[in-house]
Design a protein around this motif. Structure first.
Motif, PDB file in Angstrom:
ATOM      1  N   ALA A 202       0.862  -1.188   0.000  1.00  0.00           N
ATOM      2  CA  ALA A 202       0.000   0.000   0.000  1.00  0.00           C
ATOM      3  C   ALA A 202       0.896   1.236   0.000  1.00  0.00           C
ATOM      4  N   ALA A 203       0.286   2.379  -0.211  1.00  0.00           N
ATOM      5  CA  ALA A 203       1.018   3.641  -0.140  1.00  0.00           C
ATOM      6  C   ALA A 203       1.357   3.948   1.319  1.00  0.00           C
ATOM      7  N   LEU A 204       2.331   4.808   1.518  1.00  0.00           N
ATOM      8  CA  LEU A 204       2.734   5.236   2.853  1.00  0.00           C
ATOM      9  C   LEU A 204       1.560   5.978   3.509  1.00  0.00           C
ATOM     10  N   ILE A 205       1.199   5.570   4.727  1.00  0.00           N
ATOM     11  CA  ILE A 205       0.070   6.160   5.451  1.00  0.00           C
ATOM     12  C   ILE A 205       0.602   7.178   6.450  1.00  0.00           C
ATOM     13  N   GLU A 206       0.031   8.387   6.428  1.00  0.00           N
ATOM     14  CA  GLU A 206       0.420   9.474   7.325  1.00  0.00           C
ATOM     15  C   GLU A 206      -0.704   9.707   8.335  1.00  0.00           C
ATOM     16  N   LYS A 207      -0.335   9.753   9.647  1.00  0.00           N
ATOM     17  CA  LYS A 207      -1.350   9.985  10.670  1.00  0.00           C
ATOM     18  C   LYS A 207      -0.787  10.880  11.765  1.00  0.00           C
ATOM     19  N   PRO A 208      -1.387  12.022  12.062  1.00  0.00           N
ATOM     20  CA  PRO A 208      -2.562  12.574  11.404  1.00  0.00           C
ATOM     21  C   PRO A 208      -2.220  13.070  10.004  1.00  0.00           C
ATOM     22  N   LEU A 209      -3.202  13.073   9.166  1.00  0.00           N
ATOM     23  CA  LEU A 209      -3.030  13.479   7.778  1.00  0.00           C
ATOM     24  C   LEU A 209      -2.815  14.987   7.698  1.00  0.00           C
ATOM     25  N   SER A 210      -1.783  15.399   6.968  1.00  0.00           N
ATOM     26  CA  SER A 210      -1.507  16.829   6.807  1.00  0.00           C
ATOM     27  C   SER A 210      -2.539  17.444   5.862  1.00  0.00           C
ATOM     28  N   THR A 211      -2.705  18.750   5.957  1.00  0.00           N
ATOM     29  CA  THR A 211      -3.641  19.441   5.068  1.00  0.00           C
ATOM     30  C   THR A 211      -2.887  20.412   4.171  1.00  0.00           C
ATOM     31  N   GLU A 212      -3.407  20.585   2.987  1.00  0.00           N
ATOM     32  CA  GLU A 212      -2.778  21.465   2.005  1.00  0.00           C
ATOM     33  C   GLU A 212      -3.126  22.922   2.312  1.00  0.00           C
ATOM     34  N   ILE A 213      -2.102  23.775   2.266  1.00  0.00           N
ATOM     35  CA  ILE A 213      -2.298  25.213   2.470  1.00  0.00           C
ATOM     36  C   ILE A 213      -1.567  25.965   1.361  1.00  0.00           C
ATOM     37  N   PHE A 214      -1.875  27.237   1.214  1.00  0.00           N
ATOM     38  CA  PHE A 214      -1.125  28.088   0.298  1.00  0.00           C
ATOM     39  C   PHE A 214      -0.045  28.779   1.097  1.00  0.00           C
ATOM     40  N   ASP A 215       1.207  28.672   0.642  1.00  0.00           N
ATOM     41  CA  ASP A 215       2.340  29.312   1.305  1.00  0.00           C
ATOM     42  C   ASP A 215       2.954  30.325   0.341  1.00  0.00           C
ATOM     43  N   PRO A 216       2.868  31.634   0.674  1.00  0.00           N
ATOM     44  CA  PRO A 216       3.378  32.662  -0.239  1.00  0.00           C
ATOM     45  C   PRO A 216       4.897  32.822  -0.202  1.00  0.00           C
ATOM     46  N   GLN A 217       5.577  32.089   0.672  1.00  0.00           N
ATOM     47  CA  GLN A 217       7.035  32.181   0.772  1.00  0.00           C
ATOM     48  C   GLN A 217       7.634  32.010  -0.629  1.00  0.00           C
ATOM     49  N   PRO A 218       8.640  32.809  -0.998  1.00  0.00           N
ATOM     50  CA  PRO A 218       9.200  32.766  -2.365  1.00  0.00           C
ATOM     51  C   PRO A 218       9.675  31.387  -2.825  1.00  0.00           C
ATOM     52  N   PHE A 219      10.200  30.570  -1.901  1.00  0.00           N
ATOM     53  CA  PHE A 219      10.686  29.256  -2.305  1.00  0.00           C
ATOM     54  C   PHE A 219       9.556  28.259  -2.519  1.00  0.00           C
ATOM     55  N   VAL A 220       8.360  28.566  -2.011  1.00  0.00           N
ATOM     56  CA  VAL A 220       7.207  27.685  -2.185  1.00  0.00           C
ATOM     57  C   VAL A 220       6.230  28.316  -3.165  1.00  0.00           C
ATOM     58  N   ASP A 221       5.718  29.485  -2.822  1.00  0.00           N
ATOM     59  CA  ASP A 221       4.791  30.256  -3.638  1.00  0.00           C
ATOM     60  C   ASP A 221       3.706  29.379  -4.278  1.00  0.00           C
ATOM     61  N   GLY A 222       3.015  28.652  -3.433  1.00  0.00           N
ATOM     62  CA  GLY A 222       1.952  27.778  -3.921  1.00  0.00           C
ATOM     63  C   GLY A 222       1.461  26.865  -2.825  1.00  0.00           C
ATOM     64  N   LYS A 223       0.765  25.828  -3.235  1.00  0.00           N
ATOM     65  CA  LYS A 223       0.191  24.893  -2.276  1.00  0.00           C
ATOM     66  C   LYS A 223       1.232  23.875  -1.805  1.00  0.00           C
ATOM     67  N   VAL A 224       1.136  23.541  -0.507  1.00  0.00           N
ATOM     68  CA  VAL A 224       2.071  22.601   0.108  1.00  0.00           C
ATOM     69  C   VAL A 224       1.408  21.979   1.331  1.00  0.00           C
ATOM     70  N   ASN A 225       1.793  20.773   1.652  1.00  0.00           N
ATOM     71  CA  ASN A 225       1.366  20.119   2.891  1.00  0.00           C
ATOM     72  C   ASN A 225       2.542  20.159   3.853  1.00  0.00           C
ATOM     73  N   TRP A 226       2.527  21.096   4.794  1.00  0.00           N
ATOM     74  CA  TRP A 226       3.562  21.160   5.814  1.00  0.00           C
ATOM     75  C   TRP A 226       3.180  20.253   6.972  1.00  0.00           C
ATOM     76  N   VAL A 227       4.135  19.511   7.490  1.00  0.00           N
ATOM     77  CA  VAL A 227       3.931  18.723   8.712  1.00  0.00           C
ATOM     78  C   VAL A 227       4.587  19.509   9.836  1.00  0.00           C
ATOM     79  N   LYS A 228       3.756  19.954  10.791  1.00  0.00           N
ATOM     80  CA  LYS A 228       4.261  20.808  11.872  1.00  0.00           C
ATOM     81  C   LYS A 228       4.058  20.197  13.250  1.00  0.00           C
ATOM     82  N   GLY A 229       3.617  18.952  13.306  1.00  0.00           N
ATOM     83  CA  GLY A 229       3.404  18.281  14.583  1.00  0.00           C
ATOM     84  C   GLY A 229       3.886  16.840  14.522  1.00  0.00           C
ATOM     85  N   ASP A 230       3.861  16.170  15.650  1.00  0.00           N
ATOM     86  CA  ASP A 230       4.282  14.775  15.720  1.00  0.00           C
ATOM     87  C   ASP A 230       3.398  13.933  14.805  1.00  0.00           C
ATOM     88  N   THR A 231       4.020  13.108  13.985  1.00  0.00           N
ATOM     89  CA  THR A 231       3.311  12.349  12.955  1.00  0.00           C
ATOM     90  C   THR A 231       3.880  10.942  12.862  1.00  0.00           C
TER      91      THR A 231
END
Length: 192
Positions: free
Chosen positions: A111-140
């Motif tokens: 199966a595919a790699l399972i992530e828990k909790p599942l990250s959510t997609e956000i828009f990040d205006p930072q110049p190196f991203v400048d678009g949608k990304v799923n950042w993981v900011k907590g224990d996973t």
């Protein structure tokens, strides 16, 4: 006399560093929160520098979940304000979290790699991203389902890789899945 004094100071610093690392390893192991609903085959293997100063700690284990079926568990504990790109990000990022196993005939991903909790997609205006990304900011916790195709003893090398932010450093945690005498375990080289 000067050389002898310098030698004693070096020994003192070396022994202090080792005791801090061993104390941190014990602390990180004691804080591991693997699911109690599944039986661990062994103690989880931990990779980190010093838990109270490192931006993260990684716990890796493998558990049997059925006949010839195993779950490779990777628990990412983040410290302070650290974060990384989820493997579920749709866009291609060079520092995205990845799990790699060397080619083999003994274990197959089912199966595919399972992530828990599942990250959510956000828009990040930072110049190196400048678009949608799923950042993981907590224990996973990540789970990779594996099926055993062999009863012969084997060793398979693997790698967990990601860029930890805001340090912007590429992190590589090499490990080996060892199957011997019908038991499977994870081994991490502390020298890497």
């Amino acid at each position: 006399m000067y050389k002898f004094a310098l030698f004693i100071v070096c020994i003192a610093f070396t022994s202090c560093d080792t005791s801090v690392k061993n104390q941190s390893k014990k602390l990180a192991y004691n804080n591991a929160n693997f699911s109690t609903s599944t039986k661990l085959l062994k103690d989880p293997v931990t990779y980190f520098s010093t838990l109270n100063t490192a931006p993260y700690a990684v716990f890796i284990d493998i558990i049997e979940v059925g006949k010839n079926d195993f779950n490779l568990i990777i628990k990412m504990d983040l410290n302070t304000d650290s974060f990384y790109v989820s493997p579920n990000s749709v866009r291609d990022f060079s520092g995205k979290f990845k799990l790699h196993l060397n080619e083999n005939n003994q274990l197959e991903k089912t199966a595919a790699l399972i992530e828990k909790p599942l990250s959510t997609e956000i828009f990040d205006p930072q110049p190196f991203v400048d678009g949608k990304v799923n950042w993981v900011k907590g224990d996973t916790t990540y789970t990779q389902k594996l099926h055993l195709n062999s009863k012969e003893d084997f060793q398979i090398r693997g790698l967990v890789q990601f860029v930890i932010e805001p340090n912007c450093t590429l992190e590589k945690i090499p490990f080996t899945i060892v199957y011997a005498n019908t038991k499977m375990k994870i081994v991490i080289d502390d020298n890497c």
